[in-house]
Design an enzyme around this catalytic site. Structure first.
Site, PDB file in Angstrom:
ATOM      1  CB  THR A   1      -0.889   0.034   1.258  1.00 48.22           C
ATOM      2  OG1 THR A   1      -1.653  -1.159   1.317  1.00 48.22           O
ATOM      3  CG2 THR A   1      -1.822   1.242   1.223  1.00 48.22           C
TER       4      THR A   1
ATOM      5  CE  LYS B   1      -5.058  -0.947   1.546  1.00 45.47           C
ATOM      6  NZ  LYS B   1      -5.415  -2.108   2.301  1.00 45.47           N
TER       7      LYS B   1
ATOM      8  CE  LYS C   1       1.604   2.243   4.125  1.00 48.42           C
ATOM      9  NZ  LYS C   1       2.126   0.946   3.717  1.00 48.42           N
TER      10      LYS C   1
HETATM   11  P1  NAD Z   1       5.758  -6.011   7.635  1.00 48.78           P
HETATM   12  O1  NAD Z   1       6.505  -4.907   8.268  1.00 48.78           O
HETATM   13  O2  NAD Z   1       5.321  -7.176   8.446  1.00 48.78           O
HETATM   14  O3  NAD Z   1       6.588  -6.589   6.363  1.00 48.78           O
HETATM   15  C1  NAD Z   1       7.385  -5.807   5.530  1.00 48.78           C
HETATM   16  C2  NAD Z   1       8.624  -6.630   5.204  1.00 48.78           C
HETATM   17  O4  NAD Z   1       9.411  -5.892   4.273  1.00 48.78           O
HETATM   18  C3  NAD Z   1       9.497  -6.904   6.424  1.00 48.78           C
HETATM   19  O5  NAD Z   1       9.753  -8.296   6.524  1.00 48.78           O
HETATM   20  C4  NAD Z   1      10.782  -6.111   6.124  1.00 48.78           C
HETATM   21  O6  NAD Z   1      11.949  -6.731   6.638  1.00 48.78           O
HETATM   22  C5  NAD Z   1      10.759  -6.095   4.627  1.00 48.78           C
HETATM   23  N1  NAD Z   1      11.565  -5.019   4.029  1.00 48.78           N
HETATM   24  C6  NAD Z   1      11.656  -3.719   4.399  1.00 48.78           C
HETATM   25  N2  NAD Z   1      12.497  -3.053   3.585  1.00 48.78           N
HETATM   26  C7  NAD Z   1      12.933  -3.947   2.677  1.00 48.78           C
HETATM   27  C8  NAD Z   1      13.818  -3.890   1.571  1.00 48.78           C
HETATM   28  N3  NAD Z   1      14.426  -2.735   1.224  1.00 48.78           N
HETATM   29  N4  NAD Z   1      14.042  -5.014   0.868  1.00 48.78           N
HETATM   30  C9  NAD Z   1      13.435  -6.173   1.200  1.00 48.78           C
HETATM   31  N5  NAD Z   1      12.598  -6.306   2.247  1.00 48.78           N
HETATM   32  C10 NAD Z   1      12.356  -5.205   2.961  1.00 48.78           C
HETATM   33  O7  NAD Z   1       4.487  -5.305   6.945  1.00 48.78           O
HETATM   34  P2  NAD Z   1       3.139  -6.015   6.416  1.00 48.78           P
HETATM   35  O8  NAD Z   1       2.104  -5.968   7.483  1.00 48.78           O
HETATM   36  O9  NAD Z   1       3.485  -7.317   5.782  1.00 48.78           O
HETATM   37  O10 NAD Z   1       2.701  -4.961   5.304  1.00 48.78           O
HETATM   38  C11 NAD Z   1       3.298  -4.923   4.011  1.00 48.78           C
HETATM   39  C12 NAD Z   1       2.471  -4.019   3.129  1.00 48.78           C
HETATM   40  O11 NAD Z   1       1.128  -4.508   3.083  1.00 48.78           O
HETATM   41  C13 NAD Z   1       2.373  -2.574   3.620  1.00 48.78           C
HETATM   42  O12 NAD Z   1       2.448  -1.712   2.518  1.00 48.78           O
HETATM   43  C14 NAD Z   1       1.006  -2.524   4.302  1.00 48.78           C
HETATM   44  O13 NAD Z   1       0.450  -1.232   4.321  1.00 48.78           O
HETATM   45  C15 NAD Z   1       0.222  -3.477   3.416  1.00 48.78           C
HETATM   46  N6  NAD Z   1      -0.962  -4.090   4.060  1.00 48.78           N
HETATM   47  C16 NAD Z   1      -0.864  -4.647   5.289  1.00 48.78           C
HETATM   48  C17 NAD Z   1      -1.993  -5.240   5.873  1.00 48.78           C
HETATM   49  C18 NAD Z   1      -1.929  -5.879   7.237  1.00 48.78           C
HETATM   50  O14 NAD Z   1      -2.986  -6.205   7.803  1.00 48.78           O
HETATM   51  N7  NAD Z   1      -0.754  -6.107   7.817  1.00 48.78           N
HETATM   52  C19 NAD Z   1      -3.209  -5.269   5.172  1.00 48.78           C
HETATM   53  C20 NAD Z   1      -3.264  -4.711   3.889  1.00 48.78           C
HETATM   54  C21 NAD Z   1      -2.131  -4.129   3.331  1.00 48.78           C
END
Ligand code: NAD
Length: 289
Positions: free
Chosen positions: A93, A168, A243
């Site tokens: 997102t 979204k 966010k």
């Molecule tokens: P998270 O923090 O659990 O996962 C993000 C991952 O990205 C981490 O494992 C981190 O180590 C990795 N990362 C960060 N920088 C990096 C890089 N430069 N190279 C490679 N890996 C890297 O977050 P999440 O909850 O999995 O969310 C991910 C996305 O999904 C976000 O954009 C969030 O807004 C979206 N989202 C989350 C949810 C939810 O319920 N958690 C729901 C819908 C959308």
């Protein structure tokens, strides 16, 4: 297919596992070792750099924290390193402007790229029941659909580049505002002496009915089982709702759209997060009313 998956956190971990289950060969990269260990347990092959992970693949999927990271990963390590025939799918997102920017950068280098953010939380990511909203051309959407179908229950073409992100944030702005409105209706009902189950029974069948009430009721013991029944743990974190509301406010500012309810929801969620509740489910905002 050979698919590189970048960002194997709460969401990406389960999504990559579902690509493996669908028969794809997944080449995974994350900055965090525990995320890589989980990916290996789920049948992915892990790599020490993005550049190695994307070598020779048919597609690249990313699920990263924000737009700045998405831009730096694609501009620095994907574009020019993955084969130009590889389809690029960013499921994070992020803001509409950055999504369009990165897709344009990719397009100029000869790649097809879609923005494909998701609706649904960690449980939906693990269960393969996400809803994907896709921004890209008809041809890009057609190419992305079978890959996304392995991770979701619905894949919808929102329009051209950036339209997935636009859908979204509009959806989540509506969700934030409707959750606050649902919470205040329950609190007012309580003050007026109504039994909350009775109010639910009436309003869930009357014109106030909405998803925040009938699928995600913020009152413990009322309606279906929700995070409210689990001390507001799990579910969709307040910090993530904030966010998305900030992204919606920035987008509204860019196009001069008045969003008074979304703006108020953003203020309330910002105050709730600042008070130390960023990690609890967003329906816990009821406690502040
Ligand atoms: P998270 O923090 O659990 O996962 C993000 C991952 O990205 C981490 O494992 C981190 O180590 C990795 N990362 C960060 N920088 C990096 C890089 N430069 N190279 C490679 N890996 C890297 O977050 P999440 O909850 O999995 O969310 C991910 C996305 O999904 C976000 O954009 C969030 O807004 C979206 N989202 C989350 C949810 C939810 O319920 N958690 C729901 C819908 C959308």
């Amino acid at each position: 297919m050979q698919i590189a998956f970048i960002g194997l956190g709460n969401m990406g971990g389960g999504m990559a596992a579902n690509l493996v289950k669908a028969g794809h060969s997944v080449r995974a990269f994350d900055l965090a070792e525990p995320a890589l260990a989980r990916a290996r347990e789920n049948g992915c092959t892990t790599f020490a750099t993005v550049k190695e992970a994307v070598a020779g693949v048919d597609a690249v999927v990313s699920m990263l924290p924000n737009g700045a990271i998405v831009k730096s990963v694609y501009a620095g390590d994907v574009i020019g390193h993955a084969p130009t025939a590889a389809l690029l799918l960013d499921c994070s997102t992020i803001d509409v402007a950055t999504a369009r920017d990165v897709a344009e950068l990719a397009g100029k280098a000869g790649y097809a790229m879609v923005d494909a953010p998701v609706s649904g939380g960690i449980a939906a990511a693990n269960g393969g029941t996400l809803t994907f909203m896709v921004g890209g051309s008809e041809a890009e959407f057609a190419a992305a659909k079978p890959i996304l179908e392995a991770m979701g229950k619905a894949v919808i073409h929102a329009g051209g580049s950036g339209a997935g992100q636009a859908a979204k944030i509009c959806n989540n702005m509506l969700l934030g505002a409707s959750m606050v409105a649902t919470c205040e209706a329950f609190k007012l009902a309580e003050r007026l002496g109504l039994d909350l189950q009775t109010f639910y029974d009436i309003s869930s069948k009357a014109s106030g009915q909405c998803w925040s009430m009938t699928a995600y009721c913020p009152v413990p013991g009322v309606g279906p089982t929700t995070p409210a029944d689990n001390g507001y743990q799990g579910g969709f974190a307040t910090g993530l709702m904030l966010k998305d509301l900030k992204l919606a406010m920035a987008a509204a500012g860019d196009v001069g759209a008045p969003v008074p309810m979304g703006h108020r929801a953003e203020e309330l969620y910002a105050a709730f997060a600042e008070a130390g509740h960023a990690g609890v489910d967003f329906s816990a905002i009821i406690k502040t009313l």
